[in-house]
Design an enzyme around this catalytic site. Sequence first.
Site, PDB file in Angstrom:
ATOM      1  N   GLU A 440      -3.316   3.923  52.118  1.00 13.63           N
ATOM      2  CA  GLU A 440      -3.716   5.259  52.572  1.00 13.63           C
ATOM      3  C   GLU A 440      -3.324   6.347  51.582  1.00 13.63           C
ATOM      4  O   GLU A 440      -4.052   7.332  51.403  1.00 13.63           O
ATOM      5  CB  GLU A 440      -3.119   5.552  53.949  1.00 13.63           C
ATOM      6  N   HIS A 446      -6.523  10.225  45.719  1.00 14.23           N
ATOM      7  CA  HIS A 446      -7.890  10.350  45.217  1.00 14.23           C
ATOM      8  C   HIS A 446      -8.474  11.690  45.676  1.00 14.23           C
ATOM      9  O   HIS A 446      -9.051  12.449  44.884  1.00 14.23           O
ATOM     10  CB  HIS A 446      -8.739   9.189  45.735  1.00 14.23           C
TER      11      HIS A 446
END
Length: 648
Positions: A440, A446
Site C-alpha cells: 500500500e 506513486h
Amino acid sequence: MRWLPALLSVVLPAALIGGSAPQAKAGTSYETPHQAATELLWRPYSQIRRNTMTSVPKRAESAVETRWKLEDLFADQPSWDREYALAKEQIGKLAGFEGKLADPAQLKACFELEDELSLHVERLYVYANMKHHEDTAEPTFQSLSEKSKKLSVESGEAMSYITPEVLSLADAELDALINNQDLAIYRKTLEEMRRQKAHILSKTEEALLAQVGNISQSANTIYSMLNNADLKFPKVKNEEGEEVELTQGRYIQFLESKDREVRKNGFKAMYDTYGKLRNTIGATLNANVSKNVFYSRARKYPSVLEMSLFGDNIPKEVYTNLIDTIHKHLPLMYRYMELRKKLLGVDELHMYDLFAPLVDEFKLDITYEQAKTTVKESLQPLGSDYLDVLQDGFDNGWIDVYENEGKRNGAYSWGAYGTHPYVLLNHKDNLNSMFTLTHEMGHALHSYYSDSTQNYRDAQYTIFLAEVASTLNEALLMDYLLKKSTDPKEKMYLLTYYADQFRTTVFRQTMFAEFEKIVHERTEAGESLTPADLSKIYYDLNVLYYGSGMVVDKDIEIEWARIPHFYTSFYVYKYATGFSAATSFAKQILDEGKPAVDRYLGFLKSGGSDYSINILKRAGVDMSTPEPIEQAMAVFEDLISQMEQLTK
C-alpha cells in the site's frame, strides 16, 4: 473529468479467481465502487482467515497516533459543507459553455472550470467515504457518503456534453485547437479526443448505443446474481470430520487443508455445482462475448482485443508477447509442479493439490513498529529521497493502522490531488500484514510523486501502471528477507510464498488471458461456442500450462464458469504485465543501483503525462518486447533452483 470515485477491491483471493477489476481514481486509489471487499492480491487466503481477533475495539478506543489525519483534507464538517456548496454552484455554471466550445477562449474556460469542479468533487467524495470507512455503521457518514456519490453523478452528467461537442468539430477545427498555444496545457486531452474520433459515431447512432447501455450489462448482471446470490453449494467434511457448507469464501480453506481427502472433496463439490449450471452460465458468457463483438464492430475496431487495449493505447503485441513468452517458459512451471509433487510426497499431483501447503506453517510475529522498520530497510535501494517520503507517511497521519468495530476490512491507498495520500490497513502482527504495508505504501508513494510533479489532468496514472509500484515494493521486501534469512525452514516458507505469486499472478492470469483471446476470436470468426466447446478450450489450456507431469482432473474443465473477470473482458492480463514490469524494475535496481533508481523515480513522477507503454519504456521497461517477462522468468527460475537446493 479525470476522476472516478474508486478503491481497489477484491471479493475472493485474486490468486484463486483471477484478480480484481478496478476502476481508476485520480492519483491515489483503486476500487470497484460499492463492493465491500479487500485488496489482498497475492496473499495466501489462509493467512487472511487466521488473522481474526476475538475482541475488536470501538473507533473511539483506538489510539489517536494510529489513526489517519483526515483533518489534513478537511478541517471539520463546516469546511466540507462549504466546498460542497461551491461544487453545486460550479455544476450550474458548466451549462453556460454548451455550444461554444469551438472558440478557444471558451473551451479553455470550460476546461478550467471542469478541472476545478472535478477536484472539489474528488476531495468531497474521498473524505466522505474515508470517514464512512472508519466506522461503516455510523449513520452520519453513511449519509455523507451517499451525498458525495450523488454529487459525483450530478457533476458527471453536467460535463457529459464536452467531449461529444469537441468531437463534432471538423478535423481542421480540432487540429487548430490542438495547436493553439493558449490551450497547450490541454493538448494531451485534445489529442486523446482526436485519437478516439475514428470510433465515435453519429449523434443518432451514439444516442442509440446509449439507450442499449443498460441492456449490454445484462450478461454480467445475471451472472453476478447467479454466482453471488443464488448459487448454493453442498456440505463437505472438514479436517475434524464436521459437515461444513461449502461457500466461495471457504473453498480456498478446503484447498489449503493438509488432509488430501478434504482438498479433493471440496474441489469436486465446487465444480460439480458449477457443472450442473454449465448451460446457463455458458449462455451468459456467450452473451457477454457477443456484446463485445457487437460494440467492436459498431465502433469500427479490428477486434474486441484491440478495442479493449485502445483506451490505454496498448499495442496488441503487448498482449500476444505475454502469451508467447509464457509459452516459451512453461517448462519452468512443469519443473515447479515436479518440485511441488516432491515436497507434498505424492505419487500424482492433482489440481486440488495446487494450494496445499508445501511446508509447515512458519509463524512470524511482526509488530507494526517492526514491520515499518523492516519495510524501510528493504527499500533502502530506492534511495534517501524515497525513504524520507516513506518516513513522512509513517509519522504524519497517512495511515489508519488497526482494526476497529465497524471499520472497512482489507487495505487500500486513496486520497485526493493536492493532499498527501492515505492508507487504510487492518494490521495484524504477521508476515502478511507487513507485505500489505509495503504494497500500500508503494501505491501511496506513486501517488505522492505523481501528484507532486504533474498538473491535475496529467497526475492520474492508468490501471495498466497501478500495480507496478506496489509490487516492486513487495519484490524488494522479499529479496531483503531471503538474503537475511538463515533458517532453512523460514527460507523455504518465503520461497514458496514468492513462487506461488509467479504461478498465480503470471502463469494463471496469462492462461485466463489466452482463454479470453480464443473464445473472442472464435466468435468473431462466426463459430458457435457450446458449453462443451468452452470446457474443452479451458481443459486443454490447463494441460498446456501445467504439463504432462500433473494430473489435470476433468473437473477443472468447468472452472471458466466461476471466473467473474471473464465479464470484464481482456483485463486480467494487466496482473501478469504489472507483476512482470515490477520484477524487471526490481532486478534492474538491485543490479545497477542509482541509474535504475533514477529511471524508476522518473516513472513514479510521470503519472499519466504520457501513454503507459511510453512511461514504462522511458524508465527502462519495454512491455512491447518480451524482455521484462523474460527477466521475471529468470527470477522465477532462480526461486525454483533455491527451493531445489533446500530439498536435497
